[in-house]
Every structure is written in C-alpha cells, then in structure tokens.
Motif scaffolding. Structure first.
Motif, mmCIF file in Angstrom:
data_model
loop_
_atom_site.group_PDB
_atom_site.id
_atom_site.type_symbol
_atom_site.label_atom_id
_atom_site.label_comp_id
_atom_site.label_asym_id
_atom_site.label_seq_id
_atom_site.Cartn_x
_atom_site.Cartn_y
_atom_site.Cartn_z
ATOM 1 N N ILE A 84 -26.064 33.533 28.767
ATOM 2 C CA ILE A 84 -27.113 33.889 28.009
ATOM 3 C C ILE A 84 -27.015 32.758 26.825
ATOM 4 C CG2 ILE A 84 -28.426 35.306 26.313
ATOM 5 C CD1 ILE A 84 -27.489 37.456 28.694
ATOM 6 N N ASP A 85 -25.920 32.765 26.288
ATOM 7 C CA ASP A 85 -25.509 31.814 25.222
ATOM 8 C C ASP A 85 -25.862 30.553 25.630
ATOM 9 O OD1 ASP A 85 -24.486 31.383 22.485
ATOM 10 O OD2 ASP A 85 -22.687 30.425 23.652
ATOM 11 N N GLY A 86 -25.506 29.762 26.773
ATOM 12 C CA GLY A 86 -26.042 28.628 26.877
ATOM 13 C C GLY A 86 -27.574 28.304 26.952
ATOM 14 N N ALA A 87 -28.216 29.143 27.682
ATOM 15 C CA ALA A 87 -29.610 29.075 27.734
ATOM 16 C C ALA A 87 -30.154 28.981 26.102
ATOM 17 C CB ALA A 87 -30.134 30.425 28.121
ATOM 18 N N PHE A 88 -29.720 29.757 25.381
ATOM 19 C CA PHE A 88 -30.265 29.938 23.799
ATOM 20 C C PHE A 88 -29.855 28.442 23.210
ATOM 21 C CE2 PHE A 88 -31.433 34.060 24.329
ATOM 22 C CZ PHE A 88 -32.398 34.560 23.769
ATOM 23 N N LYS A 89 -28.499 27.855 23.623
ATOM 24 C CA LYS A 89 -28.237 26.826 22.932
ATOM 25 C C LYS A 89 -29.120 25.579 23.517
ATOM 26 C CE LYS A 89 -23.410 27.834 21.873
ATOM 27 N NZ LYS A 89 -22.293 27.596 22.447
ATOM 28 N N ARG A 90 -29.506 25.565 24.771
ATOM 29 C CA ARG A 90 -30.373 24.614 25.101
ATOM 30 C C ARG A 90 -31.971 24.814 24.931
ATOM 31 N NH1 ARG A 90 -29.702 21.337 30.672
ATOM 32 N NH2 ARG A 90 -29.162 19.801 29.212
ATOM 33 N N PHE A 91 -32.585 25.801 25.129
ATOM 34 C CA PHE A 91 -33.870 26.099 25.109
ATOM 35 C C PHE A 91 -34.251 26.661 23.762
ATOM 36 C CE2 PHE A 91 -32.842 25.707 29.729
ATOM 37 C CZ PHE A 91 -33.938 25.089 29.996
ATOM 38 N N GLY A 92 -33.286 27.333 22.986
ATOM 39 C CA GLY A 92 -33.884 27.983 21.545
ATOM 40 C C GLY A 92 -33.768 26.792 20.796
ATOM 41 N N LEU A 93 -34.416 27.110 19.526
ATOM 42 C CA LEU A 93 -34.940 26.136 18.412
ATOM 43 C C LEU A 93 -33.560 25.737 17.689
ATOM 44 C CD1 LEU A 93 -38.052 27.362 16.888
ATOM 45 C CD2 LEU A 93 -37.662 25.935 18.985
ATOM 46 N N GLY A 94 -33.469 24.294 17.340
ATOM 47 C CA GLY A 94 -32.255 23.931 16.570
ATOM 48 C C GLY A 94 -32.691 22.758 15.822
ATOM 49 N N PRO A 95 -31.717 22.245 14.838
ATOM 50 C CA PRO A 95 -32.326 20.995 14.146
ATOM 51 C C PRO A 95 -32.740 19.828 14.770
ATOM 52 C CG PRO A 95 -29.876 21.722 13.672
ATOM 53 C CD PRO A 95 -30.550 22.659 15.121
ATOM 54 N N GLU A 96 -32.621 19.641 15.884
ATOM 55 C CA GLU A 96 -33.026 18.454 16.552
ATOM 56 C C GLU A 96 -34.429 18.579 17.473
ATOM 57 O OE1 GLU A 96 -29.604 19.078 17.346
ATOM 58 O OE2 GLU A 96 -29.240 17.908 15.567
ATOM 59 N N THR A 97 -34.731 20.136 17.409
ATOM 60 C CA THR A 97 -36.064 20.520 18.096
ATOM 61 C C THR A 97 -37.360 19.612 17.590
ATOM 62 O OG1 THR A 97 -35.506 22.640 18.487
ATOM 63 C CG2 THR A 97 -37.653 22.121 18.590
ATOM 64 N N SER A 98 -37.790 18.793 18.667
ATOM 65 C CA SER A 98 -39.045 17.955 18.132
ATOM 66 C C SER A 98 -40.316 18.385 18.810
ATOM 67 C CB SER A 98 -38.687 16.562 18.296
ATOM 68 O OG SER A 98 -38.409 16.217 19.866
ATOM 69 N N GLN A 99 -40.219 18.998 19.931
ATOM 70 C CA GLN A 99 -41.347 19.596 20.872
ATOM 71 C C GLN A 99 -41.019 20.930 20.829
ATOM 72 O OE1 GLN A 99 -41.336 17.683 24.641
ATOM 73 N NE2 GLN A 99 -41.140 15.660 23.358
ATOM 74 N N LEU A 100 -42.196 21.842 20.420
ATOM 75 C CA LEU A 100 -42.312 23.261 20.314
ATOM 76 C C LEU A 100 -43.273 24.076 21.195
ATOM 77 C CD1 LEU A 100 -41.327 25.647 18.877
ATOM 78 C CD2 LEU A 100 -43.268 25.396 17.282
ATOM 79 N N ILE A 101 -42.723 24.674 22.069
ATOM 80 C CA ILE A 101 -43.593 25.519 22.859
ATOM 81 C C ILE A 101 -43.556 27.048 22.434
ATOM 82 C CG2 ILE A 101 -43.883 26.524 25.298
ATOM 83 C CD1 ILE A 101 -42.374 23.874 26.478
#
Length: 128
Positions: A84-101
């Motif tokens: 679950i933690d890995g999924a949120f690190k990859r698919f959750g929002l972060g400082p590098e998010t440039s495309q939002l769904i």
C-alpha cells in the motif's frame, strides 16, 4: 470610576483600542470532494485506470478491500505490487506531479469543482 455596586469599573486594556487584533489572512481555496487524486505520469492507459477502478469497486462491494476507503483502494489497485505504501508513493500526489487524474465513483459535480479550482490562476489558488 465605580459601578453602581461598589466594585471597580471594568476598563479596557490600554492597548486594545490602539492595537486591534490582526485580521487573519484568508484561507486558500479548499474543495471538499469525494475524489481520488492520482499522479497521471504512471497510469499506462485508460484501460489501466478503468481496470483498477473496477477492481476497487468490486473489492468494496464484497468487503475485501486492503485499504480503508474506495479511493485509496483505487490507488492500491493501480499498482502491480502489493505494498500500500509503495502504491501511494508511486500513484499518489507529490512534488513532481505534473499530470493529475481526478477520479470519482459517483459524483461528477465533485470532479467539476476540482477542475474549476485547478483552472483558477495560480495566485488565486494560493489565496493572494
């Protein structure tokens, strides 16, 4: 000066009239919406997103979710791993998010509200 009952008259502290309390800054715009916000850089295709959404909806319906909410289950189902933690690190929002769904399972108005907020100029979204 005394009040009518022999007690001391109430007086305002001397600084109250001269230095009024500062007015708080307006809070940044905030939308309460029942949506999942996904970093779109790692979503491979529309089919990837729809499959994860259907899997999350199914798990929710049969009571077999691995996470606490339907929207977090969607993020979990997007990941090939079982962390679950890995999924949120990859698919959750972060400082590098440039495309939002923005994903909503039931409320298109919530998606429209998030879209409207994201369409505002950056200065308005930051409250200034």
């Amino acid at each position: 000066e005394r009040d009518g009952e022999g007690g001391a008259a109430a007086s305002n502290p001397p600084d109250a009239a001269v230095n009024p309390a500062p007015t708080p800054s307006p809070a940044p715009a905030r939308v309460e919406a029942d949506v999942a916000l996904v970093d779109g850089r790692f979503v491979l295709s529309r089919a990837h997103l729809l499959t994860a959404a259907m899997n999350a909806r199914h798990r929710h319906g049969v009571g077999k979710m691995k996470t606490r909410t339907l929207h977090s289950e969607l993020i979990y189902c997007l990941s090939a791993g079982r962390s679950i933690d890995g999924a949120f690190k990859r698919f959750g929002l972060g400082p590098e998010t440039s495309q939002l769904i923005v994903v909503s399972f039931s409320d298109i108005e919530a998606v429209d509200a998030v879209h409207a907020l994201m369409s505002e100029p950056e200065s308005a979204a930051k409250g200034g």
